[in-house]
Design an enzyme around this catalytic site. Structure first.
Site, PDB file in Angstrom:
ATOM      1  N   CYS A  70      -3.201   1.686   6.212  1.00 55.66           N
ATOM      2  CA  CYS A  70      -3.244   2.924   5.747  1.00 55.66           C
ATOM      3  C   CYS A  70      -4.267   3.531   6.086  1.00 55.66           C
ATOM      4  CB  CYS A  70      -2.971   3.298   4.085  1.00 55.66           C
ATOM      5  SG  CYS A  70      -2.592   4.641   3.598  1.00 55.66           S
ATOM      6  N   ILE A  92       1.051   5.505   0.371  1.00 49.78           N
ATOM      7  CA  ILE A  92       0.202   6.482  -0.439  1.00 49.78           C
ATOM      8  C   ILE A  92      -0.639   7.308   0.164  1.00 49.78           C
ATOM      9  CG2 ILE A  92      -1.626   6.083  -2.144  1.00 49.78           C
ATOM     10  CD1 ILE A  92      -0.590   3.555  -3.002  1.00 49.78           C
ATOM     11  N   HIS A 143       1.086  -0.520   2.165  1.00 46.96           N
ATOM     12  CA  HIS A 143       0.151  -1.469   1.631  1.00 46.96           C
ATOM     13  C   HIS A 143       0.593  -2.763   1.058  1.00 46.96           C
ATOM     14  CE1 HIS A 143      -3.046   1.775   0.967  1.00 46.96           C
ATOM     15  NE2 HIS A 143      -2.053   2.544   1.113  1.00 46.96           N
ATOM     16  N   GLU A 154      -0.723  -5.220   0.619  1.00 41.16           N
ATOM     17  CA  GLU A 154      -1.733  -5.881  -0.342  1.00 41.16           C
ATOM     18  C   GLU A 154      -1.604  -5.676  -1.723  1.00 41.16           C
ATOM     19  OE1 GLU A 154      -2.529  -3.334   1.690  1.00 41.16           O
ATOM     20  OE2 GLU A 154      -3.683  -1.929   0.502  1.00 41.16           O
TER      21      GLU A 154
HETATM   22  N1  LIG Z   1      -3.821   5.038   0.790  1.00 42.65           N
HETATM   23  C1  LIG Z   1      -4.545   5.206   1.893  1.00 42.65           C
HETATM   24  O1  LIG Z   1      -5.197   4.525   2.491  1.00 42.65           O
HETATM   25  C2  LIG Z   1      -4.745   6.895   2.142  1.00 42.65           C
HETATM   26  C3  LIG Z   1      -5.376   7.253   3.339  1.00 42.65           C
HETATM   27  C4  LIG Z   1      -5.974   8.700   3.304  1.00 42.65           C
HETATM   28  N2  LIG Z   1      -4.957   9.507   3.050  1.00 42.65           N
HETATM   29  C5  LIG Z   1      -6.783   9.102   4.450  1.00 42.65           C
HETATM   30  O2  LIG Z   1      -6.602   9.578   5.118  1.00 42.65           O
HETATM   31  O3  LIG Z   1      -7.695   8.124   4.593  1.00 42.65           O
END
Ligand SMILES: NC(=O)CC[C@H](N)C(=O)O
Length: 230
Positions: free
Chosen positions: A96, A154, A195, A197
């Site tokens: 992410c 997320i 994720h 994890e």
């Molecule tokens: N769950 C996440 O790691 C979100 C990433 C977040 N939107 C970013 O730009 O870093």
């Protein structure tokens, strides 16, 4: 004869040859990655300083907030050492926000936001929307055995463009983002929009630990499936 205490809480001592995998501990879900790596038999350690970075065989860039991690990398003097280590072939897995940090190009970047780069992709930040759980799906991921992986997105990025050498490992299967690329690998770099994890399923981390172990053995870089099967 004294017996070394287990170092990872798993009930067994890390073997002499166990790869040492760092988790970049600037911001984000560091503990979850430590637990996932330990569940795979890696020796997992926190990395905040260049000297700690120098002692690992691979590194995880966690999920969190890429702009915060970006600023902290500079504050901790970690930006250049980490960029150089990645360019020098250190295996890295970004989930992410970590995927954003590995990307060469970012759409919807915050003003002044930088990445470490190395992965020849364009990622779009917050592509799935800004809700806490923005999308969730079972996804087949190339190189991950044993059936689909529960993918939790997320405020996640997706990969909008991938360079020629980049292996696409997974795409969203349904919904408004169907077909979008959400897992990639190129040489020493692995990245997922989701994720693993946080789901208690260590299979993506296991695949990464195998990449790390292969490099530690001096094996030539190969496709994800090949490295995985070794
Ligand atoms: N769950 C996440 O790691 C979100 C990433 C977040 N939107 C970013 O730009 O870093």
């Amino acid at each position: 004869m004294p017996v070394a205490a287990p170092r990872d809480g798993s009930g067994r001592a890390a073997g002499a040859g166990a790869p040492v995998v760092g988790v970049l501990a600037m911001q984000g879900d560091v503990r979850e990655h430590l637990a996932a790596l330990r569940a795979c038999g890696a020796e997992a350690v926190l990395v905040r300083r260049p000297a700690e970075l120098a002692a690992v065989d691979g590194i995880v860039l966690p999920g969190g907030e890429s702009t915060a991690i970006d600023r902290l990398l500079t504050a901790f003097g970690m930006r250049e050492p980490l960029r150089e280590a990645l360019a020098g072939g250190l295996p890295a897995y970004g989930s992410c926000a970590g995927m954003i940090l590995l990307a060469d190009r970012v759409a919807d970047a915050a003003p002044g936001q930088r990445t470490l780069g190395g992965l020849d992709v364009l990622v779009r930040r917050n592509a799935f929307g800004r809700q806490v759980v923005s999308w969730e799906e079972d996804l087949a991921v190339t190189g991950v055995e044993g059936g689909p992986v529960r993918a939790v997105f997320i405020r996640a990025p997706w990969v909008e463009e991938a360079g020629d050498g980049v292996e696409v490992l997974a795409r969203v299967g349904s919904g408004p983002a169907a077909g979008r690329i959400v897992a990639v690998r190129h040489e020493n770099l692995l990245a997922t929009s989701f994720h693993p994890e946080i789901t208690g399923d260590p299979r993506v981390h296991r695949a990464f630990v195998r990449m790390v172990a292969a490099r530690k053995r001096g094996a030539a870089p190969s496709g994800f499936q090949t490295a995985h099967a070794s």
